[in-house]
Scaffold this motif. Structure first.
Motif, PDB file in Angstrom:
ATOM      1  N   UNK A 333       5.483   0.229 -14.887  1.00  0.00           N
ATOM      2  CA  UNK A 333       6.716   0.837 -15.850  1.00  0.00           C
ATOM      3  C   UNK A 333       7.608   0.162 -16.254  1.00  0.00           C
ATOM      4  N   UNK A 334       8.310  -0.944 -15.418  1.00  0.00           N
ATOM      5  CA  UNK A 334       9.215  -1.339 -15.669  1.00  0.00           C
ATOM      6  C   UNK A 334       8.609  -3.071 -15.972  1.00  0.00           C
ATOM      7  N   UNK A 335       7.437  -2.706 -15.497  1.00  0.00           N
ATOM      8  CA  UNK A 335       7.162  -4.660 -16.539  1.00  0.00           C
ATOM      9  C   UNK A 335       6.663  -5.406 -15.473  1.00  0.00           C
ATOM     10  N   UNK A 336       6.515  -4.663 -14.213  1.00  0.00           N
ATOM     11  CA  UNK A 336       5.550  -6.084 -13.604  1.00  0.00           C
ATOM     12  C   UNK A 336       3.922  -5.170 -13.492  1.00  0.00           C
ATOM     13  N   UNK A 337       3.621  -6.545 -14.332  1.00  0.00           N
ATOM     14  CA  UNK A 337       2.152  -6.701 -14.813  1.00  0.00           C
ATOM     15  C   UNK A 337       1.438  -7.476 -13.191  1.00  0.00           C
ATOM     16  N   UNK A 338       1.876  -7.975 -12.222  1.00  0.00           N
ATOM     17  CA  UNK A 338       0.910  -8.174 -11.778  1.00  0.00           C
ATOM     18  C   UNK A 338       1.528  -7.824  -9.689  1.00  0.00           C
ATOM     19  N   UNK A 339       1.196  -6.797  -8.962  1.00  0.00           N
ATOM     20  CA  UNK A 339       1.130  -6.193  -7.631  1.00  0.00           C
ATOM     21  C   UNK A 339       0.569  -6.636  -6.841  1.00  0.00           C
ATOM     22  N   UNK A 340       0.885  -7.084  -5.158  1.00  0.00           N
ATOM     23  CA  UNK A 340      -0.638  -6.997  -4.596  1.00  0.00           C
ATOM     24  C   UNK A 340       0.399  -5.645  -3.460  1.00  0.00           C
ATOM     25  N   UNK A 341       0.048  -5.460  -2.803  1.00  0.00           N
ATOM     26  CA  UNK A 341       0.390  -3.948  -1.796  1.00  0.00           C
ATOM     27  C   UNK A 341      -0.520  -4.871  -0.273  1.00  0.00           C
ATOM     28  N   UNK A 342       0.678  -5.790   0.436  1.00  0.00           N
ATOM     29  CA  UNK A 342      -0.033  -6.450   2.044  1.00  0.00           C
ATOM     30  C   UNK A 342       0.698  -5.122   2.597  1.00  0.00           C
ATOM     31  N   UNK A 343       0.544  -5.773   4.181  1.00  0.00           N
ATOM     32  CA  UNK A 343       0.779  -4.836   5.623  1.00  0.00           C
ATOM     33  C   UNK A 343       0.543  -6.026   6.418  1.00  0.00           C
ATOM     34  N   UNK A 344       1.390  -5.725   7.625  1.00  0.00           N
ATOM     35  CA  UNK A 344       1.449  -6.143   8.714  1.00  0.00           C
ATOM     36  C   UNK A 344       0.899  -5.615   9.805  1.00  0.00           C
ATOM     37  N   UNK A 345       0.008  -6.564  10.525  1.00  0.00           N
ATOM     38  CA  UNK A 345      -0.911  -5.698  12.288  1.00  0.00           C
ATOM     39  C   UNK A 345       0.461  -4.801  12.230  1.00  0.00           C
ATOM     40  N   UNK A 346       1.241  -5.333  13.004  1.00  0.00           N
ATOM     41  CA  UNK A 346       1.796  -4.910  13.405  1.00  0.00           C
ATOM     42  C   UNK A 346       3.213  -4.017  13.569  1.00  0.00           C
ATOM     43  N   UNK A 347       2.840  -3.749  12.247  1.00  0.00           N
ATOM     44  CA  UNK A 347       4.187  -2.879  11.735  1.00  0.00           C
ATOM     45  C   UNK A 347       2.712  -1.726  10.868  1.00  0.00           C
ATOM     46  N   UNK A 348       3.246  -0.467  11.188  1.00  0.00           N
ATOM     47  CA  UNK A 348       2.503   0.836  10.556  1.00  0.00           C
ATOM     48  C   UNK A 348       2.804   1.147   9.711  1.00  0.00           C
TER      49      UNK A 348
END
Length: 358
Positions: A333-348
């Motif tokens: 909605x803010x206008x961002x068209x490309x988003x990746x969601x990533x996680x770190x193994x040590x950070x739950x």
């Protein structure tokens, strides 16, 4: 037609045990906070089995208080006790998660949130009947505790784990770019980046004058001339195509107007820039959080801080557990068209959103 429900005595007994466990663990959370703040865990980690007097003397504390604290630790099975010798011992398997030397594995700082949130309980209870919220000014130690906790989780992981999530960003920072941290708090993250990358220029915005004063003082102490901090409401800053990198660390869900803040970030980001949004790992729907290992804790933090500080300012009240689905919707909605969601193994606890305009 009404149905008669039978009373399951076994289920009731299990539930009673659960409540007793909650009471004991809640009390232990307070004692863990005390042990962290008084450095008793760090003292014990350096001692062989010792008496309460020896522990108190080493730590420079009052023996009577230390002895009672040790009683909670022993009965809570955090510390070992030898009744014949009347000595106490912190096993290395426990000190690995309770001492400063444990680094990011140290869970004791997080326990401080329980006592900090408890100080506003009366005001939160009033909000249940009257609505509204509790403002930031009522939380006397929240910024301090947040800075410590994020210092060992986010700040300590910046160079080795978080920045590599964005291809090429370390090289760009080394060469020299403009970076903004929105909702910077005490500035630990942006100050760390300013130390690591002297050719880049950094700015930190936060609405808290106390947090900005602390951040500025620390930067001056470190003699950093490539970072500046300003008291600024994230919903009102108005800049265009200025920054190559914008970051928010655990900040968006607290905002009164998170939708406006995201729009402002979109506008301030250069067309070729990157927005790094670190926020809580969760789902938007409560039923999808049943297996989340710390969901009750996070919903509590939300009710007693993140949601209510937003509502106190007439805000949206997203709360800590706004979740990936809501976050992705608001970014779009803010206008961002490309988003990746990533996680770190040590950070739950966290998700890392790598966000671009194009």
């Amino acid at each position: 037609m009404m149905t008669t429900q039978t009373f399951d005595a076994t289920k009731a007994e299990i539930f009673t045990d659960r409540i007793l466990g909650v009471l004991n663990d809640g009390a232990l959370a307070l004692m863990i906070s005390v042990g962290h703040r008084t450095k008793l865990f760090d003292t014990l980690a350096e001692l062989p089995p010792a008496t309460s007097q020896e522990i108190a003397d080493t730590a420079g504390l009052n023996e009577r208080y230390v002895r009672e604290w040790l009683g909670a630790m022993v009965t809570g099975q955090l510390i070992d006790y030898d009744p014949a010798e009347k000595t106490y011992y912190l096993p290395p398997e426990h000190s690995a998660f309770l001492t400063k030397s444990a680094g990011a594995n140290n869970m004791a700082p997080i326990a401080q949130f329980i006592s900090v949130l408890g100080t506003v309980e009366d005001k939160i209870v009033d909000c249940f009947s009257q609505g509204g919220g509790v403002p930031y000014s009522e939380y006397k130690r929240f910024h301090e505790v947040m800075a410590e906790e994020s210092g060992q989780t986010v700040v300590a992981a910046l160079e080795e784990y978080i920045l590599p999530l964005i291809p090429g960003i370390k090289e760009a920072l080394a060469h020299g770019i403009n970076v903004l941290d929105v909702g910077c708090g005490r500035g630990r993250a942006i100050t760390k980046l300013a130390e690591l990358f002297p050719n880049s220029k950094f700015w930190g915005y936060d609405i808290s004058s106390e947090a900005i004063a602390t951040a500025t003082a620390e930067a001056q102490q470190k003699r950093l001339n490539n970072v500046r901090f300003q008291i600024k409401d994230a919903a009102t800053f108005n800049e265009s195509d200025r920054y190559h990198l914008i970051t928010t660390f655990d900040a968006i869900h607290d905002q009164a107007k998170p939708d406006v803040v995201l729009q402002n970030i979109h506008k301030a980001l250069r067309p070729d820039g990157v927005y790094l949004m670190q926020d809580i790992h969760a789902a938007t729907e409560v039923n999808d959080n049943l297996d989340h290992p710390i969901a009750p804790f996070l919903y509590t933090v939300s009710c007693m801080h993140c949601m209510t500080v937003s509502l106190a300012d007439g805000g949206m009240g997203l709360g800590t557990m706004w979740g990936q689905e809501k976050a992705l919707q608001m970014l779009a909605d803010a206008g961002f068209t490309h988003v990746e969601v990533k996680q770190l193994e040590h950070d739950l606890q966290n998700d890392y959103y790598i966000v671009r305009k194009d």
